[in-house]
Design an enzyme around this catalytic site. Sequence first.
Site, PDB file in Angstrom:
ATOM      1  N   ARG A 109     -15.041   2.073 -19.124  1.00  0.00           N
ATOM      2  CA  ARG A 109     -13.960   3.018 -19.764  1.00  0.00           C
ATOM      3  C   ARG A 109     -12.682   3.111 -19.038  1.00  0.00           C
ATOM      4  NH1 ARG A 109     -15.509   7.819 -24.166  1.00  0.00           N
ATOM      5  NH2 ARG A 109     -13.606   6.809 -25.198  1.00  0.00           N
ATOM      6  N   ASP A 111      -8.301  14.038 -20.468  1.00  0.00           N
ATOM      7  CA  ASP A 111      -9.140  12.805 -20.011  1.00  0.00           C
ATOM      8  C   ASP A 111      -8.013  12.489 -18.860  1.00  0.00           C
ATOM      9  OD1 ASP A 111      -9.765  12.634 -22.978  1.00  0.00           O
ATOM     10  OD2 ASP A 111     -11.234  11.629 -21.874  1.00  0.00           O
TER      11      ASP A 111
HETATM   12  O1  MRU Z   1     -13.517   9.283 -26.409  1.00  0.00           O
HETATM   13  P1  MRU Z   1     -14.254  10.482 -25.954  1.00  0.00           P
HETATM   14  O2  MRU Z   1     -14.837  11.094 -26.948  1.00  0.00           O
HETATM   15  O3  MRU Z   1     -14.717  10.601 -24.612  1.00  0.00           O
HETATM   16  O4  MRU Z   1     -12.777  11.571 -25.429  1.00  0.00           O
HETATM   17  C1  MRU Z   1     -12.905  12.901 -25.406  1.00  0.00           C
HETATM   18  C2  MRU Z   1     -11.793  13.649 -25.033  1.00  0.00           C
HETATM   19  O5  MRU Z   1     -10.895  13.021 -25.441  1.00  0.00           O
HETATM   20  C3  MRU Z   1     -12.109  15.112 -24.597  1.00  0.00           C
HETATM   21  O6  MRU Z   1     -10.918  15.738 -25.050  1.00  0.00           O
HETATM   22  C4  MRU Z   1     -11.871  14.961 -23.157  1.00  0.00           C
HETATM   23  O7  MRU Z   1     -12.525  13.996 -22.632  1.00  0.00           O
HETATM   24  C5  MRU Z   1     -11.802  16.278 -22.334  1.00  0.00           C
HETATM   25  S1  MRU Z   1     -13.446  16.639 -22.413  1.00  0.00           S
HETATM   26  C6  MRU Z   1     -14.032  18.082 -21.834  1.00  0.00           C
END
Ligand code: MRU
Length: 367
Positions: A90, A243
């Site tokens: 990712r 992220d």
């Molecule tokens: O695609 P995801 O579900 O992995 O995205 C997660 C998010 O965008 C969260 O808000 C981010 O990782 C913060 S988690 C503590």
Amino acid sequence: MKIDGVPYRSLWWDADEGALQIIDQRWLPHELRIQQVDTLDDYADAIVEMRVRGAPLIGATAAYGMALAMAQDPSDANLDAAWERLHETRPTAINLRWALDRCRTALRGTPVADRVDAALRLAHEIADEDVEINRAIGTHGLQIIRDIAAAKPAGQPVNILTHCNAGWIATVDFGTATSPMYQAHDAGIPIHVWVDETRPRNQGALTSWELGSHGIPHTYVTDNAGGHLMQKGMVDLVITGTDRTTRRGDVCNKIGTYLKALAARDNGVPFYVALPSPTIDWTVDDGVAEIPIEERRADEVSHIMGVLTDGSVGQVRVTPDGTPAGNPAFDVTPNRLVTGLITERGVCDATPEGLAGLFPDMAQAAE
Ligand code: MRU
């Protein structure tokens, strides 16, 4: 945190099996399925398919993936190959690269004969650190909620809006955005959380499941409701996760976060981001220009998963068959829209000075 009264982390090491156990989040909130991860391909697939998800949890999972790779073949060549295999899973959440770099650097400096034990110890360390970081974020965020509660008529809940799932299952424990909510609730401060649905993967359902398990009042709303709720004075503050946050404080988070920040600014609602330091990318300044945004499969948009009328969990298509669908998974909120960053070392402005002031060691190391 607890599921049905039983304490869990979102991943844990099973010493008897010599393997990692994860909660397969694709089935939540409908079914609790625990899975063992046994091969490097399985680790990579767990991240790609979002059996594990959320920036901090992806990082911790990758660290255990490196430990598995070392147990199979502790050579330098395999160290690099495992780094590549996991890194390609990712592209947006920086915790992945942070954890992989930390493991590779430490293990390169470890004699080959000691790498198996050292890699597993390091994975445990990264997981445990994440728990403590999130606990500290909760303590600093609690003060923000406490101050807002103090300014409201006694007994009236503080209304917090959140987007995506930045909860305990997106981390190893406690969550980032949710950690202050858990601490506020436990401290007896009345709160109510507006939970954005967060299409297309509906991470809001995960947040609702978490908050419900902890007894926190909440309401699940469509992604389009936030602006209206803010106009009506029904949101006291927004707290989201991130992220990847750049050194100047631009915040990349789940798609739709930017629109919430715009609505918050237009309505004078404070917009806070809970930020563990491993989520800071000190090499990036301008988030919009520089952060790679993951484009995911179209069927995540054209189809939706849930409980069917016969009680089974399944998918239905919501678009005409064959409709082209775009699926950018993240967006960037420029730092000017962010009221403050809640980190494990305290709350700072979303500015280069704010971040470097709290993390001078990391800012200097990146220079
Ligand atoms: O695609 P995801 O579900 O992995 O995205 C997660 C998010 O965008 C969260 O808000 C981010 O990782 C913060 S988690 C503590």
